[in-house]
Design a protein around this motif. Structure first.
Motif, PDB file in Angstrom:
ATOM      1  N   ASN A  67      15.839  90.975 -47.408  1.00  0.00           N
ATOM      2  CA  ASN A  67      15.359  90.610 -46.078  1.00  0.00           C
ATOM      3  C   ASN A  67      15.108  91.818 -45.184  1.00  0.00           C
ATOM      4  OD1 ASN A  67      15.465  87.470 -45.609  1.00  0.00           O
ATOM      5  ND2 ASN A  67      17.252  87.973 -46.859  1.00  0.00           N
ATOM      6  N   MET A  68      14.892  92.982 -45.788  1.00  0.00           N
ATOM      7  CA  MET A  68      14.645  94.183 -45.003  1.00  0.00           C
ATOM      8  C   MET A  68      13.402  94.054 -44.129  1.00  0.00           C
ATOM      9  SD  MET A  68      15.590  97.515 -47.336  1.00  0.00           S
ATOM     10  CE  MET A  68      14.345  97.131 -48.570  1.00  0.00           C
TER      11      MET A  68
ATOM     12  N   TYR B  63      15.932  89.347 -38.793  1.00  0.00           N
ATOM     13  CA  TYR B  63      17.059  89.122 -39.692  1.00  0.00           C
ATOM     14  C   TYR B  63      18.239  89.992 -39.300  1.00  0.00           C
ATOM     15  CZ  TYR B  63      19.891  89.010 -43.938  1.00  0.00           C
ATOM     16  OH  TYR B  63      20.939  88.879 -44.832  1.00  0.00           O
ATOM     17  N   ARG B  64      19.430  89.419 -39.349  1.00  0.00           N
ATOM     18  CA  ARG B  64      20.669  90.142 -39.060  1.00  0.00           C
ATOM     19  C   ARG B  64      21.427  90.389 -40.363  1.00  0.00           C
ATOM     20  NH1 ARG B  64      22.313  89.708 -33.585  1.00  0.00           N
ATOM     21  NH2 ARG B  64      20.477  90.244 -32.349  1.00  0.00           N
TER      22      ARG B  64
ATOM     23  N   ASP C  75      37.996  86.911 -50.534  1.00  0.00           N
ATOM     24  CA  ASP C  75      36.859  87.064 -49.628  1.00  0.00           C
ATOM     25  C   ASP C  75      36.686  85.727 -48.910  1.00  0.00           C
ATOM     26  OD1 ASP C  75      36.174  86.245 -52.333  1.00  0.00           O
ATOM     27  OD2 ASP C  75      34.106  86.078 -51.643  1.00  0.00           O
ATOM     28  N   TYR C  76      37.044  85.709 -47.654  1.00  0.00           N
ATOM     29  CA  TYR C  76      37.153  84.438 -46.942  1.00  0.00           C
ATOM     30  C   TYR C  76      36.014  84.179 -45.960  1.00  0.00           C
ATOM     31  CZ  TYR C  76      39.075  87.310 -43.124  1.00  0.00           C
ATOM     32  OH  TYR C  76      39.262  88.254 -42.153  1.00  0.00           O
ATOM     33  N   GLY C  77      35.034  85.044 -45.907  1.00  0.00           N
ATOM     34  CA  GLY C  77      33.939  84.773 -44.980  1.00  0.00           C
ATOM     35  C   GLY C  77      32.988  85.941 -44.844  1.00  0.00           C
ATOM     36  N   GLN C  78      32.028  85.777 -43.940  1.00  0.00           N
ATOM     37  CA  GLN C  78      31.050  86.822 -43.671  1.00  0.00           C
ATOM     38  C   GLN C  78      30.948  87.037 -42.168  1.00  0.00           C
ATOM     39  OE1 GLN C  78      27.256  85.912 -45.450  1.00  0.00           O
ATOM     40  NE2 GLN C  78      28.149  85.303 -47.395  1.00  0.00           N
ATOM     41  N   TYR C  79      30.455  88.197 -41.793  1.00  0.00           N
ATOM     42  CA  TYR C  79      30.138  88.433 -40.390  1.00  0.00           C
ATOM     43  C   TYR C  79      28.780  89.110 -40.320  1.00  0.00           C
ATOM     44  CZ  TYR C  79      31.298  93.421 -40.894  1.00  0.00           C
ATOM     45  OH  TYR C  79      31.317  94.736 -41.276  1.00  0.00           O
ATOM     46  N   GLN C  80      28.102  88.927 -39.218  1.00  0.00           N
ATOM     47  CA  GLN C  80      26.778  89.506 -39.084  1.00  0.00           C
ATOM     48  C   GLN C  80      26.801  90.748 -38.196  1.00  0.00           C
ATOM     49  OE1 GLN C  80      23.781  87.561 -36.649  1.00  0.00           O
ATOM     50  NE2 GLN C  80      25.241  85.992 -36.034  1.00  0.00           N
ATOM     51  N   VAL C  81      25.935  91.682 -38.538  1.00  0.00           N
ATOM     52  CA  VAL C  81      25.762  92.882 -37.727  1.00  0.00           C
ATOM     53  C   VAL C  81      24.856  92.495 -36.555  1.00  0.00           C
ATOM     54  CG1 VAL C  81      24.926  95.253 -37.675  1.00  0.00           C
ATOM     55  CG2 VAL C  81      25.984  94.341 -39.759  1.00  0.00           C
TER      56      VAL C  81
ATOM     57  N   SER D 260      12.224  93.559 -35.677  1.00  0.00           N
ATOM     58  CA  SER D 260      12.332  93.695 -37.130  1.00  0.00           C
ATOM     59  C   SER D 260      13.760  93.403 -37.579  1.00  0.00           C
ATOM     60  CB  SER D 260      11.923  95.105 -37.559  1.00  0.00           C
ATOM     61  OG  SER D 260      12.844  96.062 -37.053  1.00  0.00           O
ATOM     62  N   SER D 261      13.965  93.370 -38.870  1.00  0.00           N
ATOM     63  CA  SER D 261      15.305  93.236 -39.433  1.00  0.00           C
ATOM     64  C   SER D 261      16.148  94.447 -39.037  1.00  0.00           C
ATOM     65  CB  SER D 261      15.210  93.136 -40.955  1.00  0.00           C
ATOM     66  OG  SER D 261      16.473  93.297 -41.561  1.00  0.00           O
TER      67      SER D 261
END
Length: 246
Positions: free
Chosen positions: A28-29, A34-35, A65-71, A202-203
């Motif tokens: 998704n670059m 996109y984050r 690994d219990y989850g994700q976070y976004q930048v 942009s991404s």
């Protein structure tokens, strides 16, 4: 099976999931708005059935690994000159209609479909401030979108984009196609975000960083695989020696 193998396998599972997240970032670059996503790890202690409350030597410390976070850092903003492209300067999100209800996106590469509806690049109708569909009248020769998301043409105001903000963006769950699902009641009226017509965000994926992380994951996975092989060889050798003693 020895505890070290359980631990090694849990690390490999976590590394595989991390690689999947990195691969999705790389894919998704070039996706507008996109984050980048990162995975969150923690230690998980698998208690021995013989130890009700206190740790003992049979407890296994594994990787969870219990989850994700976004930048949340914004991507680069570029001028396109397209009157249906809109970028957001600030922490806000656009609303978009989906079969699962209103979801949210940073991607402002909007289009007008054959029905005259304003839709996202993925084809989802863009939501107005009340969650409804935005229809651009036929014959609109000049579409204007101001910094509050108000849409108008040569005849006057048409509608207004849904632009919302969240107190905690990490509560948003990525759903694919640049869409995020938010817990009910968490979307707030945008106060720190302005819309910019004729531009796209942009991404925010950093390709060099993602490739470096990918190499690091591959090396860690290989090192864990070598450890598991050594442990397997040790157990096999032990079994052979015990067999010879008999």
């Amino acid at each position: 099976m020895e505890n070290s193998i359980f631990i090694g396998l849990s690390r490999q599972v976590a590394l595989r999931n991390k690689m999947n997240v990195i691969a999705n970032n790389v894919a998704n670059m070039s996706t507008p708005g996109y984050r980048a996503q990162n995975i969150v790890f923690s230690e998980y202690v698998n208690k021995s059935p013989n130890a009700p409350k206190v740790p003992v030597k049979d407890d296994i410390s594994q990787v969870l690994d219990y989850g994700q976070y976004q930048v949340t850092a914004p991507g680069t903003m570029s001028q396109t000159g397209n009157q249906t492209d809109v970028a957001l300067n600030g922490p806000g999100y656009f609303g978009a209609q989906t079969p699962a209800g209103v979801m949210y996106t940073r991607a402002g590469n909007f289009e007008i479909n054959v029905l005259g509806e304003l839709v996202t690049g993925a084809g989802n109708p863009v939501a107005d401030e009340g969650g409804g569909t935005i229809t651009i009248p036929a014959g609109s020769t000049e579409i204007r979108i101001d910094n509050k998301g108000v849409i108008s043409n040569q005849d006057g105001e048409i509608s207004r984009l849904m632009i919302v903000e969240f107190e905690n963006e990490q509560l948003l769950e990525a759903q694919g196609n640049g869409l995020y699902k938010a817990p009910d009641g968490t979307a707030l009226e945008a106060t720190e975000t302005v819309a910019i017509q004729g531009a796209l965000e942009s991404s925010n994926v950093n390709p060099i960083l993602e490739m470096t992380r990918m190499i690091d994951v591959l090396r860690s996975y290989q090192a864990t695989q070598n450890m598991l092989k050594d442990e397997h060889d040790r157990e096999t050798d032990m079994i052979d020696r015990m067999t010879q003693l008999k």
